[in-house]
Design an enzyme around this catalytic site. Structure first.
Site, PDB file in Angstrom:
ATOM      1  NE  ARG A 115       0.760  -4.836  -8.374  1.00 19.83           N
ATOM      2  CZ  ARG A 115       1.553  -3.778  -8.620  1.00 19.83           C
ATOM      3  NH1 ARG A 115       2.866  -3.929  -8.677  1.00 19.83           N
ATOM      4  NH2 ARG A 115       1.019  -2.594  -8.801  1.00 19.83           N
ATOM      5  CG  HIS A 140       3.318  -1.850  -1.411  1.00 20.46           C
ATOM      6  ND1 HIS A 140       4.428  -2.475  -1.926  1.00 20.46           N
ATOM      7  CD2 HIS A 140       3.112  -0.744  -2.187  1.00 20.46           C
ATOM      8  CE1 HIS A 140       4.880  -1.781  -2.962  1.00 20.46           C
ATOM      9  NE2 HIS A 140       4.106  -0.749  -3.150  1.00 20.46           N
ATOM     10  CG  HIS A 211       6.371   3.318  -2.171  1.00 18.98           C
ATOM     11  ND1 HIS A 211       6.260   4.179  -3.243  1.00 18.98           N
ATOM     12  CD2 HIS A 211       5.790   2.158  -2.555  1.00 18.98           C
ATOM     13  CE1 HIS A 211       5.609   3.570  -4.225  1.00 18.98           C
ATOM     14  NE2 HIS A 211       5.321   2.331  -3.836  1.00 18.98           N
ATOM     15  CD  GLU A 360       8.503   0.793  -4.809  1.00 18.78           C
ATOM     16  OE1 GLU A 360       7.873  -0.076  -4.150  1.00 18.78           O
ATOM     17  OE2 GLU A 360       8.100   1.236  -5.906  1.00 18.78           O
TER      18      GLU A 360
END
Length: 395
Positions: A115, A140, A211, A360
């Protein structure tokens, strides 16, 4: 002179046909353990045709990848009894990904993974705005991040895929023409090795990641009826002594507290669901686990290719294990908090609440607005590099 019988000719023809079906050329439908059909992934999207590719190794591990979002569609790996199952969530066709309310299943993420507060940042005195797609924030890379594009794809052999994409100056509000190259390699050690490189002609933030949504029970047979089993029984280890707590909008507060004595402590293996309902502000803010952990390694090693074991997940019943190694300074662990019964995926299965986890590898969230965090700014003449390895094994 010896003649060839009709049955022999038929047998030769059949063998030739079977061999042709497993060639890498773009003109044939691959035979896959997953049962996926290549034609279901061939669709024109924004003027480019998507496709499906298959990676295999000597151990029978198979990974199917679509050029739409450079995303992993299926990942077949054995349990301790040698039974193969698919350990990632996703869809049987490319249209499922295009239409999904969860746009990130298996996808490449960029320009900025995680973010950016209110979708705004200032760089060298200039102000930039990224379209908000997560409340007031940009997630993203904005609503049309790298998961939304058909990547240029080349498959030089059965173990390797090369992806390239040009993110043009102004794409989602980011400055600079960013040229990105990713290479996916399936090794005979059952590793999916992902290398990232990027260059730019203007200073710009870059934070790329992967992801996949994992469920080590298996997404085909590891179910209760048509519903995936939750991942709450998976044992998770994160080699991280600190994390970045978030406000209710999931933007980091800027603090870097220790995990010790909190439900954020995964330095030793703990079932993911063991403390999920604890009376702890961070679990309430994230609706569970959706946080960035700072790996126990020098931040200066980022991009150098020096690997560290970041995470390890174990599903005790099947014995499947997933290990994650990276040269990045942090890892985001997401526990599938926002999945629900509306998600119907491969094999007709329901992807309900907390039926997957994501790991991630990355830099910290909102780094362009947090000067105390390691910099994510890429400048002309520099090359962004990132190495991540996902390894499957059994115990």
């Amino acid at each position: 002179m010896k003649t060839t019988t009709i049955p022999a000719l038929l047998a030769i023809s059949l063998l030739f046909a079977m061999t042709a079906c497993i060639k890498i050329e773009h003109t044939v439908i691959p035979i896959t353990k997953s049962g996926l059909l290549r034609t279901d992934f061939q669709q024109e999207i924004d003027g480019k045709k998507s496709d499906l590719y298959v990676l295999t190794n000597k151990n029978g591990v198979e990974i199917a990848v679509t050029s739409y979002g450079a995303r992993v569609v299926s990942w077949l790996t054995p349990d301790r009894a040698g039974k193969f199952d698919d350990i990632v969530l996703g869809y049987d066709n490319v249209q499922g990904y295009v239409a999904s309310a969860e746009p990130y299943f298996g996808a490449a993420i960029g320009r900025y993974g995680n973010r950016i507060a209110k979708g705004r940042f200032t760089l060298d005195g200039a102000h930039y705005a990224i379209p908000a797609n997560n409340g007031e924030n940009a997630l993203h890379g904005g609503p049309r991040g790298f998961q939304s594009f058909v990547w240029d794809t080349r498959q030089p052999d059965h173990r390797t895929l090369e992806f390239t994409h040009l993110s043009q100056d102004g794409d989602q509000g980011f400055p600079g023409n960013l040229q990105v190259k990713m290479v996916y390699t399936l090794t005979d050690d059952n590793e999916l090795k992902i290398t990232y490189e990027a260059t730019t002609d203007k200073p710009t933030p870059v934070n790329l990641t992967h992801h996949s949504f994992f469920n080590l029970h298996g997404t085909r047979d590891g179910t209760d009826g048509d519903r995936l089993r939750t991942i709450n029984d998976h044992l998770l280890t994160l080699h991280a002594s600190h994390y970045t707590p978030v406000a209710p909008d999931l933007i980091p507060t800027g603090e870097l507290p220790a995990v010790e004595g909190t439900p954020m402590d995964f330095r030793a293996p703990v079932p993911i669901g063991a403390r999920i309902n604890a009376d702890f502000t961070q679990l309430k803010n994230g609706a569970g686990y959706d946080h960035n952990w700072i790996l126990d390694r020098p931040a200066t090693d980022a991009g150098t290719g020096k690997l560290y074991l970041a995470a390890r997940a174990v599903e005790p019943a099947s014995g499947r294990v997933l290990e994650v190694r990276t040269d990045q300074p942090a890892i985001q662990f997401y526990g599938g908090n926002f999945l629900n019964d509306t998600f119907k995926g491969k094999h007709g299965k329901t992807y309900a609440h907390r039926t997957a986890f994501c790991l991630e590898t990355q830099h910290y969230p909102d780094s362009p607005n947090q000067p105390a965090f390691p910099s994510t700014i890429l400048r002309p003449g520099q090359t962004y590099r990132h190495l991540c390895i996902y390894k499957t094994l059994v115990e």
